[in-house]
Design a protein around this motif. Structure first.
Motif, PDB file in Angstrom:
ATOM      1  N   SER A  83       0.840  -1.189   0.000  1.00  0.00           N
ATOM      2  CA  SER A  83       0.000   0.000   0.000  1.00  0.00           C
ATOM      3  C   SER A  83       0.882   1.248   0.000  1.00  0.00           C
ATOM      4  CB  SER A  83      -0.908   0.018   1.231  1.00  0.00           C
ATOM      5  OG  SER A  83      -1.720  -1.142   1.249  1.00  0.00           O
ATOM      6  N   VAL A  84       0.393   2.300  -0.632  1.00  0.00           N
ATOM      7  CA  VAL A  84       1.135   3.559  -0.636  1.00  0.00           C
ATOM      8  C   VAL A  84       0.363   4.660   0.086  1.00  0.00           C
ATOM      9  CG1 VAL A  84       2.409   2.980  -2.731  1.00  0.00           C
ATOM     10  CG2 VAL A  84       0.252   4.239  -2.913  1.00  0.00           C
ATOM     11  N   SER A  85      -0.961   4.495   0.233  1.00  0.00           N
ATOM     12  CA  SER A  85      -1.779   5.499   0.929  1.00  0.00           C
ATOM     13  C   SER A  85      -2.923   4.820   1.658  1.00  0.00           C
ATOM     14  CB  SER A  85      -2.377   6.513  -0.061  1.00  0.00           C
ATOM     15  OG  SER A  85      -1.405   7.070  -0.904  1.00  0.00           O
ATOM     16  N   PHE A  86      -3.252   5.333   2.838  1.00  0.00           N
ATOM     17  CA  PHE A  86      -4.440   4.880   3.565  1.00  0.00           C
ATOM     18  C   PHE A  86      -4.994   6.058   4.356  1.00  0.00           C
ATOM     19  CE2 PHE A  86      -6.741   2.902   7.141  1.00  0.00           C
ATOM     20  CZ  PHE A  86      -7.610   2.078   6.420  1.00  0.00           C
ATOM     21  N   LEU A  87      -6.241   6.432   4.054  1.00  0.00           N
ATOM     22  CA  LEU A  87      -6.895   7.569   4.703  1.00  0.00           C
ATOM     23  C   LEU A  87      -8.239   7.141   5.273  1.00  0.00           C
ATOM     24  CD1 LEU A  87      -4.842   9.211   2.902  1.00  0.00           C
ATOM     25  CD2 LEU A  87      -6.640  10.921   2.650  1.00  0.00           C
ATOM     26  N   VAL A  88      -8.578   7.705   6.415  1.00  0.00           N
ATOM     27  CA  VAL A  88      -9.923   7.584   6.973  1.00  0.00           C
ATOM     28  C   VAL A  88     -10.418   8.988   7.269  1.00  0.00           C
ATOM     29  CG1 VAL A  88     -11.354   6.669   8.835  1.00  0.00           C
ATOM     30  CG2 VAL A  88      -9.403   5.325   8.003  1.00  0.00           C
ATOM     31  N   ILE A  89     -11.572   9.330   6.702  1.00  0.00           N
ATOM     32  CA  ILE A  89     -12.158  10.654   6.871  1.00  0.00           C
ATOM     33  C   ILE A  89     -13.576  10.489   7.402  1.00  0.00           C
ATOM     34  CG2 ILE A  89     -12.934  12.740   5.654  1.00  0.00           C
ATOM     35  CD1 ILE A  89     -10.669  12.143   3.599  1.00  0.00           C
ATOM     36  N   GLN A  90     -13.911  11.217   8.449  1.00  0.00           N
ATOM     37  CA  GLN A  90     -15.269  11.183   8.985  1.00  0.00           C
ATOM     38  C   GLN A  90     -15.743  12.602   9.286  1.00  0.00           C
ATOM     39  OE1 GLN A  90     -16.079   9.414  12.860  1.00  0.00           O
ATOM     40  NE2 GLN A  90     -17.971   8.487  12.087  1.00  0.00           N
ATOM     41  N   HIS A  91     -16.999  12.875   8.931  1.00  0.00           N
ATOM     42  CA  HIS A  91     -17.589  14.201   9.147  1.00  0.00           C
ATOM     43  C   HIS A  91     -16.708  15.307   8.559  1.00  0.00           C
ATOM     44  CE1 HIS A  91     -20.247  11.887  11.582  1.00  0.00           C
ATOM     45  NE2 HIS A  91     -19.493  11.877  12.666  1.00  0.00           N
ATOM     46  N   GLY A  92     -16.082  14.984   7.423  1.00  0.00           N
ATOM     47  CA  GLY A  92     -15.297  15.991   6.713  1.00  0.00           C
ATOM     48  C   GLY A  92     -13.931  16.288   7.289  1.00  0.00           C
ATOM     49  N   LYS A  93     -13.441  15.430   8.225  1.00  0.00           N
ATOM     50  CA  LYS A  93     -12.114  15.646   8.807  1.00  0.00           C
ATOM     51  C   LYS A  93     -11.300  14.353   8.753  1.00  0.00           C
ATOM     52  CE  LYS A  93     -13.614  19.308  11.961  1.00  0.00           C
ATOM     53  NZ  LYS A  93     -13.680  19.771  13.382  1.00  0.00           N
ATOM     54  N   ILE A  94     -10.006  14.507   8.544  1.00  0.00           N
ATOM     55  CA  ILE A  94      -9.132  13.337   8.436  1.00  0.00           C
ATOM     56  C   ILE A  94      -8.836  12.778   9.828  1.00  0.00           C
ATOM     57  CG2 ILE A  94      -6.934  12.443   7.615  1.00  0.00           C
ATOM     58  CD1 ILE A  94      -6.800  14.712   5.626  1.00  0.00           C
ATOM     59  N   LEU A  95      -9.128  11.492  10.006  1.00  0.00           N
ATOM     60  CA  LEU A  95      -8.810  10.812  11.266  1.00  0.00           C
ATOM     61  C   LEU A  95      -7.480  10.083  11.180  1.00  0.00           C
ATOM     62  CD1 LEU A  95     -12.240   9.140  12.181  1.00  0.00           C
ATOM     63  CD2 LEU A  95     -11.401  11.415  12.803  1.00  0.00           C
ATOM     64  N   GLN A  96      -7.249   9.442  10.037  1.00  0.00           N
ATOM     65  CA  GLN A  96      -6.022   8.675   9.827  1.00  0.00           C
ATOM     66  C   GLN A  96      -5.473   8.988   8.447  1.00  0.00           C
ATOM     67  OE1 GLN A  96      -4.309   6.302  11.779  1.00  0.00           O
ATOM     68  NE2 GLN A  96      -5.631   6.796  13.533  1.00  0.00           N
ATOM     69  N   GLU A  97      -4.145   9.139   8.374  1.00  0.00           N
ATOM     70  CA  GLU A  97      -3.496   9.429   7.088  1.00  0.00           C
ATOM     71  C   GLU A  97      -2.096   8.845   7.116  1.00  0.00           C
ATOM     72  OE1 GLU A  97      -3.017  13.174   4.029  1.00  0.00           O
ATOM     73  OE2 GLU A  97      -2.967  13.595   6.189  1.00  0.00           O
ATOM     74  N   HIS A  98      -1.862   7.873   6.234  1.00  0.00           N
ATOM     75  CA  HIS A  98      -0.576   7.166   6.237  1.00  0.00           C
ATOM     76  C   HIS A  98      -0.093   6.965   4.804  1.00  0.00           C
ATOM     77  CE1 HIS A  98      -1.120   6.193  10.515  1.00  0.00           C
ATOM     78  NE2 HIS A  98      -2.387   6.005  10.197  1.00  0.00           N
ATOM     79  N   TYR A  99       1.215   7.062   4.633  1.00  0.00           N
ATOM     80  CA  TYR A  99       1.842   6.871   3.329  1.00  0.00           C
ATOM     81  C   TYR A  99       3.077   5.987   3.484  1.00  0.00           C
ATOM     82  CZ  TYR A  99      -1.148  10.827   2.189  1.00  0.00           C
ATOM     83  OH  TYR A  99      -2.235  11.643   2.031  1.00  0.00           O
ATOM     84  N   TRP A 100       3.392   5.260   2.409  1.00  0.00           N
ATOM     85  CA  TRP A 100       4.557   4.382   2.400  1.00  0.00           C
ATOM     86  C   TRP A 100       5.282   4.501   1.059  1.00  0.00           C
ATOM     87  CZ3 TRP A 100      -0.333   3.049   4.048  1.00  0.00           C
ATOM     88  CH2 TRP A 100      -0.481   2.659   5.382  1.00  0.00           C
ATOM     89  N   ASP A 101       6.456   3.917   1.000  1.00  0.00           N
ATOM     90  CA  ASP A 101       7.210   3.771  -0.248  1.00  0.00           C
ATOM     91  C   ASP A 101       7.474   5.113  -0.939  1.00  0.00           C
ATOM     92  OD1 ASP A 101       8.596   2.247  -2.107  1.00  0.00           O
ATOM     93  OD2 ASP A 101       6.837   1.959  -3.388  1.00  0.00           O
TER      94      ASP A 101
END
Length: 376
Positions: A83-101
């Motif tokens: 994976s190169v990106s993983f995002l979780v957004i709730q109610h219009g705000k980012i909760l989790q944001e991760h990047y690799w490689d």
């Protein structure tokens, strides 16, 4: 040596005569690089048109942004599948944001078939702009020459968007001799899709076919009198406040590959999800007709509940959701009950499917994302 050179020359000539000259580019971009097919990084190897952004409206971060660690199971899965990106957004705000490689929030990645959703949204806008009458409009109204084909007069734009066109087209991402390979690596997408015949009566059977979405892209482009990338800029990228320009891969004639290949980043792909999740609105401003979004998210009867218009659906799951899905596991997942968007981009995809041949990993991502949402 002369005989060897003669054989090589004969093979090259035969390849061009038979129409397989696209194989040269395909081999150069895959096997000679140690790859077996298209990658999320190969957008730079093709011509493209820019989807220009306007004034950026970055996603705000939630109060608990990245404070909670990914579960060991999720982290293991994401790393194992490159994976190169993983995002979780709730109610219009980012909760989790991760990047690799080496990826980050601005790095562009290949959407692959997630572009189907963008193309379908542009259909909705073209109807709003009264350049297309409705989803029921025959394709042959826009391309009269198509009416000469078997069932050509019966094919509608909705048939194309719902993957019920009945084309003689087998969606195959592995064979170098498939129509998918020719449209991806070839000189002219028009030559491939317009030569395709219609094998069964349109509107009766769901069969995922990249050629359907390419024909839809041609219809929208001709109806609007402009390239799809220009229209996407005016109606999506600028009003959605995208953070980066995107690139839409074209063939050698400058025609966007509407079945795939928008080079953008995880945050901006999430904006497309937000537009759909909010029923065609962004910042409470209507951008696309709410009824059209409802049709996109409503599975067709012919699809057995798995596909609407340009979107995959799952209302069999305990937590209802719909999603954009591209090759190698590119996902934008929308979960209305929790006002949540999940984005995963990467180089590999798990093969496990549910009883309706949908990717099981989508529900895993949702269950993992809810661990952050419930504590927010």
């Amino acid at each position: 040596m002369n005989i060897f050179l003669l054989i090589i020359a004969s093979v090259i000539v035969l390849t061009y005569i038979t129409g397989y000259n696209y194989l040269f580019r395909g081999i150069r971009l895959t096997y000679l690089r140690g790859e077996s097919g298209p990658t999320i990084d190969d957008g730079k190897d093709f011509p493209s048109k820019t989807i220009s952004k306007g004034d950026s409206k970055p996603w705000p971060k939630g109060i608990n942004y990245n404070k909670q660690k990914l579960s060991p199971e999720l982290e293991k899965h994401l790393k194992e599948n490159e994976s190169v990106s993983f995002l979780v957004i709730q109610h219009g705000k980012i909760l989790q944001e991760h990047y690799w490689d080496g990826y980050n929030k601005t790095t562009a990645s290949n959407s692959f078939s997630m572009a189907n959703t963008v193309t379908t949204l542009l259909l909705g806008k073209a109807i709003d702009d009264e350049r297309i009458k409705s989803t029921e409009q025959p394709f042959s109204d826009i391309y009269p020459e198509f009416s000469g084909k078997q069932y050509g007069k019966e094919l509608t734009l909705e048939d194309l968007a719902s993957m019920q066109a009945g084309l003689d087209w087998k969606d195959d991402h592995k064979s170098p001799f498939s129509k998918n390979a020719e449209t991806y690596y070839g000189f002219s997408v028009a030559n491939v899709v317009f030569e395709s015949q219609i094998k069964t009566k349109p509107g009766k059977k769901f069969e995922y076919q990249s050629g359907s979405m390419q024909l839809l892209g041609f219809a929208i482009g001709r109806a609007m009198g402009m390239p799809l990338s220009f229209y996407a800029s005016a109606k999506l990228w600028k009003p959605l406040g995208m953070e980066q320009n995107a690139e839409w891969t074209t063939d050698e004639l400058g025609i966007e590959k509407s079945f795939c290949c928008i080079q953008s980043n995880a945050r901006d792909f999430a904006k497309i999800g937000s537009l759909i999740l909010n029923r065609g609105k962004f910042d409470n401003i209507p951008l696309i007709n709410e009824d059209f979004i409802a049709r996109m998210t409503t599975p067709t009867e012919g699809s057995n509940g798995i596909y609407g218009l340009g979107l995959w659906t799952n209302y069999d799951s305990k937590i209802h959701h719909y999603y954009m899905w591209g090759l190698h596991g590119q996902f934008v997942i929308m979960v209305p009950e929790y006002d949540m968007i999940i984005v995963r981009l990467g180089k590999k995809e798990t093969e496990e499917k549910d009883h309706k041949n949908r990717p099981k990993i989508v529900e895993f991502y949702i269950n993992e994302a809810l661990k952050f949402a419930n504590k927010n």
